[in-house]
Write a protein that holds these residues in place. Structure first.
Motif, mmCIF file in Angstrom:
data_model
loop_
_atom_site.group_PDB
_atom_site.id
_atom_site.type_symbol
_atom_site.label_atom_id
_atom_site.label_comp_id
_atom_site.label_asym_id
_atom_site.label_seq_id
_atom_site.Cartn_x
_atom_site.Cartn_y
_atom_site.Cartn_z
ATOM 1 N N ALA A 146 18.104 5.353 37.937
ATOM 2 C CA ALA A 146 16.759 5.754 37.537
ATOM 3 C C ALA A 146 15.859 4.536 37.530
ATOM 4 O O ALA A 146 16.315 3.397 37.333
ATOM 5 N N VAL A 147 14.578 4.790 37.710
ATOM 6 C CA VAL A 147 13.585 3.716 37.700
ATOM 7 C C VAL A 147 12.297 4.264 37.105
ATOM 8 O O VAL A 147 11.973 5.446 37.267
ATOM 9 N N GLY A 148 11.593 3.403 36.375
ATOM 10 C CA GLY A 148 10.328 3.796 35.773
ATOM 11 C C GLY A 148 9.213 2.879 36.214
ATOM 12 O O GLY A 148 9.437 1.694 36.496
ATOM 13 N N PRO A 149 7.972 3.395 36.290
ATOM 14 C CA PRO A 149 6.835 2.589 36.725
ATOM 15 C C PRO A 149 6.168 1.867 35.561
ATOM 16 O O PRO A 149 6.534 2.051 34.390
ATOM 17 N N LYS A 150 5.173 1.069 35.894
ATOM 18 C CA LYS A 150 4.299 0.498 34.874
ATOM 19 C C LYS A 150 3.297 1.581 34.466
ATOM 20 O O LYS A 150 2.671 2.219 35.316
ATOM 21 N N LEU A 151 3.170 1.788 33.164
ATOM 22 C CA LEU A 151 2.193 2.742 32.652
ATOM 23 C C LEU A 151 1.105 1.986 31.910
ATOM 24 O O LEU A 151 1.386 1.040 31.148
ATOM 25 N N LEU A 152 -0.128 2.425 32.120
ATOM 26 C CA LEU A 152 -1.290 1.765 31.543
ATOM 27 C C LEU A 152 -2.029 2.718 30.612
ATOM 28 O O LEU A 152 -2.038 3.932 30.823
ATOM 29 N N TYR A 153 -2.663 2.124 29.592
ATOM 30 C CA TYR A 153 -3.619 2.892 28.805
ATOM 31 C C TYR A 153 -4.890 3.080 29.629
ATOM 32 O O TYR A 153 -5.130 2.352 30.610
ATOM 33 N N PRO A 154 -5.745 4.029 29.247
ATOM 34 C CA PRO A 154 -6.989 4.200 30.005
ATOM 35 C C PRO A 154 -7.850 2.938 30.089
ATOM 36 O O PRO A 154 -8.628 2.774 31.040
ATOM 37 N N ASP A 155 -7.709 2.018 29.112
ATOM 38 C CA ASP A 155 -8.505 0.788 29.158
ATOM 39 C C ASP A 155 -7.850 -0.306 29.996
ATOM 40 O O ASP A 155 -8.353 -1.430 30.072
ATOM 41 N N GLY A 156 -6.714 -0.003 30.615
ATOM 42 C CA GLY A 156 -6.051 -0.964 31.492
ATOM 43 C C GLY A 156 -4.952 -1.759 30.834
ATOM 44 O O GLY A 156 -4.215 -2.478 31.530
ATOM 45 N N ALA A 157 -4.793 -1.683 29.518
ATOM 46 C CA ALA A 157 -3.711 -2.404 28.844
ATOM 47 C C ALA A 157 -2.376 -1.729 29.145
ATOM 48 O O ALA A 157 -2.299 -0.545 29.461
ATOM 49 N N ILE A 158 -1.301 -2.498 29.004
ATOM 50 C CA ILE A 158 0.029 -1.987 29.316
ATOM 51 C C ILE A 158 0.512 -1.043 28.208
ATOM 52 O O ILE A 158 0.447 -1.369 27.023
ATOM 53 N N GLN A 159 0.976 0.095 28.630
ATOM 54 C CA GLN A 159 1.597 1.038 27.696
ATOM 55 C C GLN A 159 3.119 1.009 27.820
ATOM 56 O O GLN A 159 3.832 1.199 26.844
ATOM 57 N N HIS A 160 3.626 0.785 29.019
ATOM 58 C CA HIS A 160 5.071 0.790 29.238
ATOM 59 C C HIS A 160 5.423 -0.142 30.386
ATOM 60 O O HIS A 160 4.819 -0.079 31.459
ATOM 61 N N ALA A 161 6.403 -1.010 30.141
ATOM 62 C CA ALA A 161 6.957 -1.861 31.190
ATOM 63 C C ALA A 161 8.461 -1.958 30.982
ATOM 64 O O ALA A 161 9.053 -3.029 31.030
ATOM 65 N N GLY A 162 9.070 -0.831 30.727
ATOM 66 C CA GLY A 162 10.488 -0.781 30.387
ATOM 67 C C GLY A 162 10.658 -0.660 28.884
ATOM 68 O O GLY A 162 9.789 -1.075 28.107
ATOM 69 N N MET A 163 11.764 -0.070 28.454
ATOM 70 C CA MET A 163 12.033 0.116 27.029
ATOM 71 C C MET A 163 13.247 -0.715 26.633
ATOM 72 O O MET A 163 14.251 -0.763 27.347
ATOM 73 N N PHE A 164 13.104 -1.359 25.472
ATOM 74 C CA PHE A 164 14.190 -2.132 24.881
ATOM 75 C C PHE A 164 14.456 -1.574 23.483
ATOM 76 O O PHE A 164 13.683 -0.764 22.959
ATOM 77 N N TYR A 165 15.545 -2.007 22.898
ATOM 78 C CA TYR A 165 15.922 -1.536 21.565
ATOM 79 C C TYR A 165 15.884 -2.707 20.602
ATOM 80 O O TYR A 165 16.280 -3.830 20.934
ATOM 81 N N ALA A 166 15.379 -2.425 19.399
ATOM 82 C CA ALA A 166 15.313 -3.449 18.360
ATOM 83 C C ALA A 166 15.774 -2.838 17.048
ATOM 84 O O ALA A 166 15.610 -1.626 16.835
ATOM 85 N N PRO A 167 16.370 -3.625 16.160
ATOM 86 C CA PRO A 167 16.780 -3.087 14.865
ATOM 87 C C PRO A 167 15.591 -2.464 14.139
ATOM 88 O O PRO A 167 14.495 -3.031 14.093
ATOM 89 N N ALA A 168 15.790 -1.257 13.586
ATOM 90 C CA ALA A 168 14.724 -0.553 12.879
ATOM 91 C C ALA A 168 14.779 -0.886 11.401
ATOM 92 O O ALA A 168 15.844 -1.156 10.842
ATOM 93 N N ALA A 169 13.613 -0.852 10.764
ATOM 94 C CA ALA A 169 13.528 -1.183 9.341
ATOM 95 C C ALA A 169 14.362 -0.216 8.505
ATOM 96 O O ALA A 169 14.932 -0.590 7.482
ATOM 97 N N GLU A 170 14.423 1.050 8.931
ATOM 98 C CA GLU A 170 15.174 2.036 8.177
ATOM 99 C C GLU A 170 16.641 2.098 8.567
ATOM 100 O O GLU A 170 17.371 2.986 8.150
ATOM 101 N N GLY A 171 17.087 1.158 9.390
ATOM 102 C CA GLY A 171 18.469 1.130 9.834
ATOM 103 C C GLY A 171 18.613 1.667 11.238
ATOM 104 O O GLY A 171 17.774 2.409 11.739
ATOM 105 N N GLY A 172 19.688 1.273 11.893
ATOM 106 C CA GLY A 172 19.900 1.717 13.260
ATOM 107 C C GLY A 172 19.017 0.954 14.230
ATOM 108 O O GLY A 172 18.598 -0.185 13.984
ATOM 109 N N TRP A 173 18.698 1.603 15.348
ATOM 110 C CA TRP A 173 17.927 0.977 16.408
ATOM 111 C C TRP A 173 16.654 1.761 16.666
ATOM 112 O O TRP A 173 16.659 2.986 16.736
#
Length: 736
Positions: free
Chosen positions: A586-613
């Motif tokens: 699978a592959v995903g594209p670059k997604l932009l907000y309407p103002d041109g800022a980046i909305q998505h450039a791949g997803m990563f996982y980070a520890p969540a404040a409530e536990g888990g990821w």
């Protein structure tokens, strides 16, 4: 029928005879029963051997069953009259190898001819002995046996008080009768006897009950036989007999008694469960609450939602400042189940604050609200309305009736998710109460419905599509003009290898609007597309899976309806990336907000404040030309808002998981399944699209302001936590 003295022939000695042999009477009918009456006068002990009796016809033993029924001063022997029964055939009755008697059959006569002249007490005793032997004689399938029992019962029941019909219905499924006196406590089965019909077992009413439920509507001459006391004649029903719904609408104890009678049948047969459901919904009890501030106890059962798998979710409140309540039980059709007060998840209820402050005995604590999921409540199928019983130390019982809670599964699921404020939902509440109920209701909500309606619009479909683009729709149609215009100006969408365009409408009430809009746009742009219309809202995952089904294209591309191409070439860029790297599923594209800022450039996982990821959209909010976001690379996951996946890998993974509610984490779950199968996930910045983020889900009442996101997050973490930890060792988040 014949009546003889037992003979003493050579080779057939009579056993147990003194001065004169005992008389013998015999009656029989072809294809019916053979009944022998052996009048046994008093005899010294031991003159009649004590073994079981055996019966021979023409010297051939009669196959079991052969029942020996002892009565005062006589013994009756009952057997089936087989093909060997005919005029002139010798009947021999033996015990322990010795002959008791022998007789030749004469003309047929009904066996009940031997019974009519017996005292009523003996007839009743004989009836009970026959009923006890019913299983051996296949009494529930043999009209002849039923007729024999009916004859005996009719002779005893003549002139006795009858049972009267109160209601019938359910497609002649059942009828309700009032007994002439309360049912006794004697254990044992009840039987229904009708002329020339097999006997039928009747579920016993509760001791002391005056109502009994019978299958169908028994005809003229039917009799009830309780386990004690005489048979009960049934009054012939009137053609104007009220229906069960009219009986249920009487309310009170009659309504509850009817539902209690139906409950055991609902557990055994779907028609009875359907009848129980319909009667509760069409004749509901009035919802009740204790809302008088002057009383020392107050409360309400606001929700009582069956979860479809034998459990129930409850929401309500209870004020008990003096501790009068000593126990709680959930009352439904067929009985009650105790509720452990320690299992209640107590909740603040700011909406009740003003009301509870008026109570002179006090508010009863800062958490009057309660939530609980009873996973095994023992509810019969078809249960639609429940009540909470509060048992006081004095023995008094207060009943709080909930509104009918049998709702469409998705509606019930959304009510559970909205039952508590997210700020008050800790791990104990989520894992012990909310999640089990939601999981069951989600399974029911995702059960297959009717086939999707298929509407073909626009130009002729491509002959050899290089991809299938699937766009799920729910309520939000305002971006379709821009999306289809973006497709139309892309050369990849023309020709024999153009992608198939499939829109899946998950809000069927918009069918006409969506078909007209998409049909017009297809003609305007010269595009071919298909609209699939679901019969109800199944959610993002089901819509995507439905749109992907039966595709022959090698590539599946999932796009949200609010994702619009920024420029032509995005689909070609995704295809090239997959062609360069065979490990990518699978592959995903670059997604932009309407103002041109980046909305998505791949997803990563980070520890969540409530536990888990938690999921981190890396580079989110950075400028479009941010250098790290302009580099193609492998990533842990990509968003389902714009995701291209090889069809064989998607199908092997089972598609999108439907366990998540509405539209969270399904994309991450799919990517993790692809990783588990040995594939990789890629990010391709050369493909750019604009994403007007969360336009549909933000408006969904089952998601906004509810526990849906928290539920999905914990489900995802429980399922994939260890795999994510290992994955992030291989794909640490890049800096910048």
């Amino acid at each position: 029928m014949v009546q003889h003295a037992a003979r003493q022939d050579a080779g057939h000695p009579t056993v147990g005879v003194h001065a004169a042999p005992p008389p013998l009477r015999c009656a029989w009918q072809p294809s019916g029963f053979l009944l022998i009456e052996l009048a046994a006068p008093p005899a010294p002990p031991g003159t009649l051997p004590a073994g079981p009796m055996a019966l021979c016809l023409g010297g051939i033993p009669v196959a079991p069953p052969v029942a020996s029924l002892a009565l005062p001063g006589a013994t009756l022997v009952l057997a089936r009259a087989g093909a060997a029964c005919m005029v002139g055939v010798a009947v021999e009755l033996r015990r322990d190898g010795g002959m008791l008697c022998r007789i030749e059959l004469t003309e047929p006569a009904p066996p009940d001819a031997l019974l009519r002249d017996r005292p009523a007490a003996e007839q009743l005793l004989l009836l009970r002995r026959l009923l006890a032997a019913a299983a051996a004689f296949r009494g529930r399938s043999d009209p002849a046996f039923g007729a024999l029992c009916h004859t005996l019962a009719g002779g005893v029941a003549a002139g006795l008080p009858p049972a009267r019909p109160l209601a019938g219905g359910g497609g002649d499924l059942v009828s309700v009768w009032r007994l002439p006196q309360p049912a006794g406590a004697q254990p044992g089965g009840w039987h229904l006897l009708a002329p020339a019909a097999p006997l039928r077992h009747v579920p016993a009413p509760e001791p002391g009950a005056r109502l009994i439920l019978l299958d169908g509507l028994p005809g003229h001459g039917a009799l009830l036989v309780p386990p004690e006391g005489p048979p009960i004649p049934l009054v012939r029903p009137s053609p104007a007999l009220p229906g069960l719904l009219a009986l249920a609408r009487r309310g009170g104890v009659v309504r509850q008694a009817l539902f209690d009678l139906l409950a055991p049948r609902a557990r055994a047969a779907e028609p009875a469960a359907t009848l129980l459901r319909d009667l509760q919904l069409l004749a509901p009890a009035r919802a009740t609450m204790l809302d008088d501030a002057a009383l020392p106890v107050g409360g309400a059962l606001e929700l009582a939602l069956p979860d479809g798998e034998g459990g129930v979710f409850l929401r309500g409140w209870l004020r008990d400042p003096l501790g009068l309540v000593r126990g709680m039980a959930l009352r439904g059709p067929g009985g009650a189940v105790a509720i452990d007060s320690a299992a209640l998840h107590r909740q603040p209820r700011p909406d009740l604050a003003e009301r509870l402050r008026r109570a002179p005995q006090g508010e009863g604590g800062p958490r009057p609200g309660f939530l609980v999921h009873l996973p095994a409540a023992g509810l019969p199928p078809g249960t639609a309305q429940l009540a909470l019983e509060l048992h006081l130390a004095s023995g008094q019982v207060l009943r709080l009736v909930a509104p009918p809670g049998l709702l469409p599964p998705a509606t019930a699921r959304d009510l559970v998710l909205a039952a508590a404020e997210p700020a008050n939902a800790g791990e104990a509440l989520l894992d012990g109460c909310i999640a089990p109920a939601v999981a069951r209701l989600q399974r029911a909500a995702m059960a297959p419905g009717g086939p999707a309606e298929r509407i073909v619009l626009g130009a002729a479909a491509p002959r050899r599509p290089a991809a299938r683009i699937v766009v799920p729709l729910w309520r939000q149609l305002s971006f379709l003009r821009a999306q289809l215009a973006g497709f139309a100006r892309d050369p990849a969408f023309r020709g024999a290898a153009a992608p198939e365009l499939v829109y899946v409408l998950d809000s069927p009430e918009q069918r006409s609007e969506a078909a007209a809009l998409l049909g017009g746009l297809a003609l305007l742009h010269g595009l071919a597309l298909t609209l699939l219309v679901h019969d109800r809202n199944h959610g993002y995952a089901s819509a995507c899976n439905s749109g992907a089904a039966e595709s022959s294209a090698p590539l599946l591309v999932f796009l949200n309806s609010d994702v619009v191409p920024e420029a032509p070439g995005w689909l070609a860029a995704l295809r090239r990336r997959l062609a360069r790297d065979a490990r990518l599923a699978a592959v995903g594209p670059k997604l932009l907000y309407p103002d041109g800022a980046i909305q998505h450039a791949g997803m990563f996982y980070a520890p969540a404040a409530e536990g888990g990821w938690g999921i981190n959209h890396h580079h989110k909010g950075w400028p479009r030309d941010h250098a790290p976001a302009c580099r193609a690379r492998r990533v842990p996951a990509v968003t389902g808002a714009a995701l291209a996946v090889r069809r064989p890998a998607f199908e092997a993974a089972g598609g999108f998981c439907t366990d998540y509610v509405l539209g969270d984490f399904e994309d991450s779950d799919l990517c993790l399944k692809l990783h588990a199968a040995g594939h990789a996930i890629g990010y391709e910045p050369a493909a750019e699209l604009v994403h007007h983020e969360r336009q549909s889900i933000a408006a969904h009442p089952g998601h906004a302001g509810t526990l849906a996101a928290a539920y999905n997050r914990r489900l995802h973490a429980a399922r994939w936590g260890e795999a994510i930890a290992a994955l992030m060792h291989r794909h640490p988040q890049p800096r910048g």
